[in-house]
Design an enzyme around this catalytic site. Structure first.
Site: not given
Length: 253
Positions: A37, A61, A139, A153, A157
């Site tokens: 993370d 990263d 997602s 987003y 995705k």
């Protein structure tokens, strides 16, 4: 015996709820886990929650090619192999209409999700043997247009699913599997932040609206998503690759 006895698993976005829940499942099934993370303090907090001697952390990263490859090298140096990569790093993007959505926000969101998934698929197979598994968190936004107020987003995705499908074809002959999971609404801070911003923009209680839209009438728990991740990490999914797996309470049915 556990489902992942002596397997080495690397989890990006490891300090978040789904990454942490998946790491916990991996450990319960006998794996060794490296959490990745951006912030060392959050990683150490996550590690403390797992209460295991078989966890290491590393600041990384997901959009940095060299750092991503170095993390996989470190996992191999630590434990001798790399069996599972859970590419789970992400950001919530920018909530806004198409007209006011900035190019910078679009590019950054696409970079984190799309390029992050690409780098996992690019570098991980070099360290994997037959039976390796790469899992990408997409997602429900990756299979639909969303609400029209987070185009970055949604695009990112969708991009992850494209990366997954192409990579699955590319590494199948080596016995490595690549799959994507598509969660719907999850009861965590990440999702709450998105819903609160959507509520402010639309004037509608988005959380309640989602719960009414989802056939199971509730948000998922992170551990429920982790159950699917465990299945894809294990040999139980040995003939499953190039697939999109919904974990959305029937939202897209």
């Amino acid at each position: 015996m556990g489902m992942l006895d002596n397997k080495v698993c690397v989890v990006s976005g490891g300090a978040g709820s789904v990454g942490l829940a998946s790491a916990s499942r991996f450990l319960q099934e006998g794996a060794k886990v490296m959490l990745l993370d951006l912030k060392a303090a959050e990683l150490e907090e996550a590690k403390a929650k797992l209460r295991s001697d078989h966890v290491v952390t590393r600041v990384c990263d997901a959009t940095d090619s060299g750092a991503t490859r170095a993390a996989y090298e470190a996992a191999v140096a630590q434990w001798g192999s790399l069996d599972v990569v859970f590419s789970n790093a992400g950001n919530p993007g920018h909530i806004g209409t198409l007209d006011d959505y900035s190019e910078e926000a679009f590019e950054r969101t696409l970079l984190i999700h799309g390029v992050g998934a690409f780098l996992a698929c690019k570098h991980a197979p070099s360290f994997m043997k037959e039976g390796g598994s790469i899992i990408i968190t997409s997602s429900v936004a990756g299979v639909r247009g969303g609400a029209g107020i987070n185009i970055g987003y949604v695009a990112a995705k969708h991009a992850q699913i494209g990366v997954m499908k192409a990579a699955a074809r590319a590494v199948a002959a080596r016995g490595i599997r690549v799959n994507a999971i598509c969660p719907g609404a999850i009861d965590n801070a990440f999702q709450t932040g998105i819903e609160n911003r959507m509520t402010a923009l639309s004037g509608i209680d988005v959380t309640e609206q989602l719960n009414q839209t989802i056939p199971l009438k509730r948000h998922a728990h992170a551990d429920e998503v982790a159950g699917l991740v465990l299945f894809l990490a294990s040999s139980m999914s040995s003939y499953v690759t190039g697939a999109v797996h919904m974990v959305d309470g029937g939202m897209m049915s």
